[in-house]
Design a protein around this motif. Structure first.
Motif, PDB file in Angstrom:
ATOM      1  N   UNK A 106       0.853  -1.193   0.000  1.00  0.00           N
ATOM      2  CA  UNK A 106       0.000   0.000   0.000  1.00  0.00           C
ATOM      3  C   UNK A 106       0.885   1.238   0.000  1.00  0.00           C
ATOM      4  N   UNK A 107       0.535   2.185  -0.844  1.00  0.00           N
ATOM      5  CA  UNK A 107       1.269   3.449  -0.896  1.00  0.00           C
ATOM      6  C   UNK A 107       0.291   4.613  -0.862  1.00  0.00           C
ATOM      7  N   UNK A 108       0.721   5.730  -0.236  1.00  0.00           N
ATOM      8  CA  UNK A 108      -0.085   6.948  -0.247  1.00  0.00           C
ATOM      9  C   UNK A 108       0.833   8.114   0.138  1.00  0.00           C
ATOM     10  N   UNK A 109       1.487   8.705  -0.864  1.00  0.00           N
ATOM     11  CA  UNK A 109       2.385   9.827  -0.582  1.00  0.00           C
ATOM     12  C   UNK A 109       2.633  10.630  -1.847  1.00  0.00           C
ATOM     13  N   UNK A 110       2.961  11.906  -1.653  1.00  0.00           N
ATOM     14  CA  UNK A 110       3.380  12.753  -2.770  1.00  0.00           C
ATOM     15  C   UNK A 110       4.737  13.394  -2.511  1.00  0.00           C
ATOM     16  N   UNK A 111       5.240  13.329  -1.281  1.00  0.00           N
ATOM     17  CA  UNK A 111       6.615  13.728  -0.978  1.00  0.00           C
ATOM     18  C   UNK A 111       7.500  12.497  -1.137  1.00  0.00           C
ATOM     19  N   UNK A 112       8.783  12.712  -1.364  1.00  0.00           N
ATOM     20  CA  UNK A 112       9.642  11.560  -1.611  1.00  0.00           C
ATOM     21  C   UNK A 112      11.070  11.818  -1.173  1.00  0.00           C
ATOM     22  N   UNK A 113      11.708  10.785  -0.671  1.00  0.00           N
ATOM     23  CA  UNK A 113      13.134  10.841  -0.370  1.00  0.00           C
ATOM     24  C   UNK A 113      13.889  10.939  -1.694  1.00  0.00           C
ATOM     25  N   UNK A 114      14.790  11.903  -1.793  1.00  0.00           N
ATOM     26  CA  UNK A 114      15.584  12.063  -3.018  1.00  0.00           C
ATOM     27  C   UNK A 114      17.075  11.902  -2.749  1.00  0.00           C
ATOM     28  N   UNK A 115      17.451  11.834  -1.491  1.00  0.00           N
ATOM     29  CA  UNK A 115      18.848  11.605  -1.133  1.00  0.00           C
ATOM     30  C   UNK A 115      18.899  10.827   0.176  1.00  0.00           C
ATOM     31  N   UNK A 116      19.643   9.739   0.190  1.00  0.00           N
ATOM     32  CA  UNK A 116      19.765   8.914   1.388  1.00  0.00           C
ATOM     33  C   UNK A 116      20.880   9.440   2.295  1.00  0.00           C
ATOM     34  N   UNK A 117      20.826   9.097   3.581  1.00  0.00           N
ATOM     35  CA  UNK A 117      21.949   9.431   4.465  1.00  0.00           C
ATOM     36  C   UNK A 117      23.243   8.787   3.968  1.00  0.00           C
ATOM     37  N   UNK A 118      24.358   9.420   4.258  1.00  0.00           N
ATOM     38  CA  UNK A 118      25.644   8.849   3.891  1.00  0.00           C
ATOM     39  C   UNK A 118      25.796   7.474   4.541  1.00  0.00           C
ATOM     40  N   UNK A 119      26.173   6.504   3.741  1.00  0.00           N
ATOM     41  CA  UNK A 119      26.361   5.152   4.255  1.00  0.00           C
ATOM     42  C   UNK A 119      25.105   4.311   4.309  1.00  0.00           C
ATOM     43  N   UNK A 120      23.946   4.887   3.974  1.00  0.00           N
ATOM     44  CA  UNK A 120      22.700   4.117   3.984  1.00  0.00           C
ATOM     45  C   UNK A 120      22.687   3.132   2.815  1.00  0.00           C
ATOM     46  N   UNK A 121      21.965   2.049   2.987  1.00  0.00           N
ATOM     47  CA  UNK A 121      21.869   1.009   1.963  1.00  0.00           C
ATOM     48  C   UNK A 121      20.501   1.088   1.298  1.00  0.00           C
TER      49      UNK A 121
END
Length: 260
Positions: free
Chosen positions: A159-174
């Motif tokens: 299920x999804x419901x969003x219009x904002x989005x992550x565009x850059x991950x934290x340094x070192x995130x997978x």
């Protein structure tokens, strides 16, 4: 609570940003969790008050809406502290976006692809197969994932419901998963997992969210979530159970030296 009891029942703290974004299906697995109702004035807990695991739910505000939700800076600080302390943490939708920002990543408000709503296919990336929380979902997705997790057939409807989005991950995130609309559907930053989708959402809750959005066809969402209900419920339960297992493992690691 004794260490032995905590191995069976980890102490989970849940941060809820709005009355319309509850634990929903997760309430069964997290039946004895401490729910902090931030929207009702409950203060953001200190790190040492969070117990054995932390869950940060979604919400209608965006990740930078400190004027609308003045508790958000404290939540971002808590998330950074939780990762620093190795506390098992799960961020869902807004919770995942706050996690990304807390780690120095970035979120785009009202991202150009538009709202992602209803049931979407999450495509797993290779590291997800070995993730302590997502691994059971990936393996449950079928033989395609066992042969090659990045084959087109290795997907899980969510299920999804969003219009904002992550565009850059934290340094070192997978980076762990993507969808056809948005790349960062799941990521791990240390002890914390962020998922852009809603593993906790039942069909009735997804439809209520759709009714509140002018850019969503509620009938389509209803058709999708009811058709996929069994699979959505199974996926959510697998994720919740695996997260609790992660919390139990962390308790066991902390208490092992004392027991030796």
């Amino acid at each position: 609570m004794s260490d032995i009891t905590r191995l069976d029942h980890p102490r989970v703290t849940v941060l809820q940003h709005g009355s319309d974004v509850p634990l929903d299906r997760f309430a069964r697995r997290f039946h004895d969790a401490r729910v902090v109702r931030l929207f009702a004035g409950d203060p953001v807990p200190a790190l040492d008050e969070c117990g054995d695991a932390l869950v940060v739910l979604g919400g209608r505000m965006h990740a930078y809406a400190d004027d609308e939700a003045p508790w958000l800076p404290a939540v971002r600080s808590l998330l950074a502290g939780a990762v620093g302390a190795g506390l098992p943490t799960l961020g869902i939708c807004l919770g995942a976006q706050l996690l990304a920002v807390a780690g120095g990543g970035a979120v785009q408000v009202a991202a150009p692809p538009g709202r992602e709503a209803g049931v979407v296919d999450v495509h797993w990336r290779a590291p997800a197969l070995h993730d302590p929380v997502l691994g059971p979902l990936v393996r449950d997705a079928g033989a395609a994932c066992d042969d090659d997790v990045e084959r087109p057939g290795c997907v899980t409807p969510v299920v999804s419901m969003h219009s904002d989005a992550v565009i850059e991950l934290p340094a070192g995130a997978e980076w762990l998963a993507w969808s056809d609309t948005y790349p960062y559907q799941a990521f791990r930053w240390g002890s914390a997992l962020g998922v852009q989708f809603h593993p906790e959402a039942s069909p009735s809750l997804a439809v209520r969210w759709a009714l509140g959005e002018t850019d969503v066809d509620t009938a389509v969402v209803h058709t999708q979530v009811t058709a996929h209900d069994d699979g959505l419920a199974r996926a959510g339960d697998l994720l919740a159970a695996a997260f609790l297992d992660q919390a139990r493992a962390a308790v066991g690691q902390r208490t092992a030296p004392a027991a030796a």
